[in-house]
Scaffold this motif. Structure first.
Motif, short mmCIF file in Angstrom:
data_model
loop_
_atom_site.label_atom_id
_atom_site.label_comp_id
_atom_site.label_asym_id
_atom_site.label_seq_id
_atom_site.Cartn_x
_atom_site.Cartn_y
_atom_site.Cartn_z
N GLY A 1 7.56 -18.05 1.12
CA GLY A 1 8.25 -19.13 1.83
C GLY A 1 8.07 -19.00 3.34
N ARG A 2 7.77 -17.78 3.79
CA ARG A 2 7.54 -17.56 5.22
C ARG A 2 6.21 -16.87 5.47
NH1 ARG A 2 10.27 -13.95 7.81
NH2 ARG A 2 10.94 -12.98 5.86
N GLN A 3 5.86 -15.96 4.58
CA GLN A 3 4.62 -15.21 4.81
C GLN A 3 3.91 -14.87 3.50
OE1 GLN A 3 5.36 -11.27 6.36
NE2 GLN A 3 7.46 -11.35 5.69
N MET A 4 2.64 -14.53 3.69
CA MET A 4 1.80 -14.13 2.56
C MET A 4 2.02 -12.64 2.34
SD MET A 4 -0.39 -16.00 0.82
CE MET A 4 -1.56 -17.12 1.58
N ARG A 5 2.31 -12.26 1.13
CA ARG A 5 2.46 -10.83 0.82
C ARG A 5 1.32 -10.43 -0.11
NH1 ARG A 5 8.09 -8.75 1.11
NH2 ARG A 5 9.20 -10.22 2.43
N VAL A 6 0.73 -9.29 0.16
CA VAL A 6 -0.47 -8.91 -0.59
C VAL A 6 -0.43 -7.44 -0.98
CG1 VAL A 6 -3.00 -9.02 -0.61
CG2 VAL A 6 -1.73 -10.34 1.06
N GLU A 7 -0.88 -7.13 -2.17
CA GLU A 7 -1.09 -5.74 -2.56
C GLU A 7 -2.42 -5.65 -3.31
OE1 GLU A 7 0.71 -3.16 -1.76
OE2 GLU A 7 -0.22 -1.63 -3.02
N ARG A 8 -3.26 -4.74 -2.89
CA ARG A 8 -4.55 -4.56 -3.55
C ARG A 8 -4.81 -3.07 -3.68
NH1 ARG A 8 -8.70 -7.38 0.21
NH2 ARG A 8 -7.75 -5.87 1.60
N GLY A 9 -5.55 -2.70 -4.70
CA GLY A 9 -5.85 -1.27 -4.84
C GLY A 9 -7.04 -1.05 -5.74
N MET A 10 -7.58 0.14 -5.67
CA MET A 10 -8.68 0.50 -6.56
C MET A 10 -8.08 0.95 -7.89
SD MET A 10 -11.22 -0.11 -4.65
CE MET A 10 -12.61 0.51 -5.60
N GLY A 11 -8.80 0.67 -8.97
CA GLY A 11 -8.35 1.15 -10.28
C GLY A 11 -7.76 0.04 -11.12
N GLU A 12 -6.98 0.43 -12.10
CA GLU A 12 -6.45 -0.51 -13.08
C GLU A 12 -5.08 -1.05 -12.65
OE1 GLU A 12 -6.64 1.04 -17.04
OE2 GLU A 12 -8.66 1.82 -16.73
N VAL A 13 -4.73 -2.18 -13.25
CA VAL A 13 -3.50 -2.88 -12.89
C VAL A 13 -2.30 -1.94 -12.95
CG1 VAL A 13 -1.96 -4.77 -13.63
CG2 VAL A 13 -4.44 -5.08 -13.71
N ARG A 14 -2.20 -1.14 -14.00
CA ARG A 14 -1.02 -0.28 -14.17
C ARG A 14 -0.89 0.77 -13.07
NH1 ARG A 14 -3.19 4.50 -17.00
NH2 ARG A 14 -5.26 3.84 -17.61
N GLU A 15 -2.00 1.08 -12.40
CA GLU A 15 -1.94 2.08 -11.33
C GLU A 15 -1.51 1.49 -9.99
OE1 GLU A 15 -5.72 4.58 -11.44
OE2 GLU A 15 -6.21 2.93 -12.79
N ILE A 16 -1.67 0.18 -9.86
CA ILE A 16 -1.58 -0.43 -8.52
C ILE A 16 -0.23 -1.04 -8.20
CG2 ILE A 16 -2.67 -2.19 -7.03
CD1 ILE A 16 -5.23 -1.73 -8.72
N PHE A 17 0.50 -1.48 -9.23
CA PHE A 17 1.73 -2.22 -8.95
C PHE A 17 2.98 -1.54 -9.52
CE2 PHE A 17 -1.79 -5.26 -9.49
CZ PHE A 17 -1.83 -5.82 -8.22
N PRO A 18 3.45 -0.47 -8.88
CA PRO A 18 4.73 0.09 -9.34
C PRO A 18 5.85 -0.91 -9.08
CG PRO A 18 4.00 1.15 -7.31
CD PRO A 18 2.90 0.22 -7.72
N PRO A 19 7.00 -0.76 -9.74
CA PRO A 19 8.07 -1.76 -9.62
C PRO A 19 8.46 -2.11 -8.18
CG PRO A 19 8.60 -0.15 -11.31
CD PRO A 19 7.32 0.31 -10.68
N ALA B 1 -6.35 -22.23 10.81
CA ALA B 1 -5.55 -23.29 11.44
C ALA B 1 -4.67 -23.99 10.42
CB ALA B 1 -6.49 -24.29 12.11
N MET B 2 -5.01 -23.84 9.13
CA MET B 2 -4.21 -24.48 8.07
C MET B 2 -3.15 -23.52 7.52
SD MET B 2 -7.41 -26.31 6.09
CE MET B 2 -8.38 -24.81 6.14
N GLY B 3 -2.96 -22.39 8.19
CA GLY B 3 -2.04 -21.38 7.69
C GLY B 3 -2.79 -20.30 6.92
N PRO B 4 -2.07 -19.31 6.42
CA PRO B 4 -2.74 -18.25 5.67
C PRO B 4 -3.28 -18.76 4.34
CG PRO B 4 -0.36 -17.93 5.68
CD PRO B 4 -0.63 -19.12 6.53
#
Ligand code: AMP
Length: 477
Positions: A39-57, A93-96
């Motif tokens: 709603g205000r900003q872009m939040r991003v998380e990226r990492g090497m490896g598999e999905v289960r390794e990259i996104f802890p709760p 110019a169009m935002g993130p």
């Protein structure tokens, strides 16, 4: 190859995208990433490896907002490193803007060189970034117009999702190389936020919609752009679709897609089983048992057994805790991986004439090891049957195939390959036989990896370098 997922107008957008990526993990295990708009900003998380390794709760909790997109990556253009993990996010110019992409852009090299001459500075070695640069140079009041303008300059394979301040935009190239499915999540599926009756979602494969309990609305048509904006869905069409010949990737059905998905309107499991039946008719053999090379040979082996009347047995067992061997970038790891991945069931195989069914031979190294392993387990004869035609040409539209000189079928004929893999006999499917298993008109599928008939020309620079942009090396990689 890559997997993409996105959802719009759902209070749990990031969590559902995370689940969607789980279902699409088979399409890429090198890296994964997720972007949300809070709603205000872009939040991003990226990492090497598999999905289960990259996104802890705690990471998922931080990815707030009602729209999100995500990606599982298997590098075909660019290198395997964190800078190339998607989503790629830029400020314009169009935002993130955040983008995820499956496919390979055939003219990305040429466009990139031109953009660099004009002053663009690239952050990644992936072809996807070209699309963002083209957009940033041509901002429009409606970001969809800017995207469509950019895509009109691109040739090649893309199924993509763009996350903006107020929308998730899905687009499929005019040739329709890669799949992209639109779904709808209603209150009967995963819980919806207040005042919402449905949320639009997009996925590379239907198996991701199944996981969420989403309804399949349909496949995006080639050249279609679908804009999901604050609960509404709008459809547009790329103008160059009229010149493009439908070129759906048949290899999705042979190998890449999950068997529980429906791709290009056909259930993958049924297509693969039928391929096995056709293979048994085209390449019959006398034997005592049919065994798949798991997992991709499973359904064709069932079809082969069904058609031939030879009993089906699980003669090889796969260790599921090892990733797909082919995806490991180093040769030594790949070699090790085959032994770690499969083990023969000696009691089934001993003294028997075995038909081994696999989906494809690329370099031939896997097949050679498997044939040897089965023979060492006591098989009297080993007959190899392949549920696709010989892979003779590299893919320039998103499947990771090595260069031509590394493709065994480009260097040797069937008898020579048979001798190399040390099988008693070897039989491939014909292109016509394979196409007969698909419900669409034969000319609507891309068969370039078997026939060399490339529907979209690859720029000379791209073909020579395998679309690898020669930049950026990470110190730690
Ligand atoms: P190879 O040892 O190079 O002949 O590898 C053949 C094996 O790789 C087959 O068992 C296929 O299931 C698998 N395979 C085929 N194409 C691909 C691909 N593009 N990416 C990963 N694995 C693949």
């Amino acid at each position: 190859m890559c997997g993409i997922f996105g959802i719009e107008s759902h209070s749990d957008a990031a969590n559902l995208t995370y689940l969607g990526l789980y279902a699409l993990q088979h399409r890429g295990q090198e890296s994964a990433g997720l972007a949300s708009w809070d709603g205000r900003q872009m939040r991003v998380e990226r990492g090497m490896g598999e999905v289960r390794e990259i996104f802890p709760p705690r990471v998922l909790t931080a990815l707030q907002g009602e729209r999100a997109i995500g990606h599982t990556r298997y590098s075909t253009a660019g290198r395997s490193m964190i800078a190339d993990a998607q989503p790629v996010v830029v400020m314009t110019a169009m935002g993130p803007l955040a983008i995820v992409h499956n496919g390979n852009l055939a003219n990305a090299m040429d466009l990139r060189h031109r953009l660099e001459q004009e002053g663009s500075i690239f952050q990644t070695s992936s072809d996807t970034e070209v699309i963002l640069h083209l957009m940033a140079k041509n901002p429009r009041e409606d970001v969809v117009d800017s995207l469509m303008l950019a895509l009109s300059q691109i040739r090649g394979a893309y199924s993509l999702l763009l996350l903006t301040r107020d929308a998730v935009i899905a687009a499929r190239d005019p040739w329709g190389f890669r799949p992209l499915i639109e779904g709808e999540l209603t209150s009967e599926g995963a819980g919806l936020g207040q005042n919402r009756s449905s949320a639009a979602c997009f996925a590379s494969e239907t198996c991701a919609l199944d996981l969420l309990g989403a309804r399949k609305v349909g496949e995006l048509q080639p050249g279609e752009v679908v804009v999901a904006r604050e609960g509404n869905v709008e459809r547009r069409k790329l103008r160059n679709v009229a010149e493009a010949q439908a070129s759906r990737c048949a290899f999705e059905h042979v190998y890449f897609a999950r068997p529980d998905s429906e791709i290009f309107g056909d259930p993958v499991s049924e297509v693969r089983t039928e391929m096995g039946r056709v293979l048994a008719r085209e390449q019959p053999v006398e034997a005592d048992l049919v065994s798949p090379v798991p997992d991709s040979g499973l359904f064709p082996a069932l079809g082969f057994a069904d058609q031939s009347g030879i009993p089906f047995e699980m003669g090889l067992i796969r260790n599921h805790y090892v990733g797909r061997t082919f995806i490991q970038p180093k040769q030594e790891i790949r070699d090790f991986g085959v032994r770690v991945k499969l083990n023969p069931v000696r009691r089934l195989i001993e003294g028997q004439r075995v038909v081994l069914v696999d989906d494809s031979i690329v370099r031939g190294t896997t097949s050679r090891k498997i044939v040897r392993m089965v023979r060492e387990a006591g098989a009297r004869e080993v007959h190899l049957r392949i549920s696709s035609p010989p892979t003779q040409w590299p893919c320039h539209y998103g499947i990771d195939t090595p260069r031509r000189k590394e493709l065994i079928a480009a260097q040797k004929d069937v008898d020579e390959i048979c001798a190399y893999v040390e099988a008693d006999s070897l039989g491939y499917m014909t292109v016509d036989g394979m196409l007969s298993c698909l419900s669409g008109p034969p000319e609507s599928y891309c068969t370039a990896c078997w026939s060399g008939g490339y529907r979209v020309p690859v720029s000379a620079a791209g073909a020579k370098q395998g679309n690898l942009f020669p930049i950026l090396t990470e110190a730690k990689s």
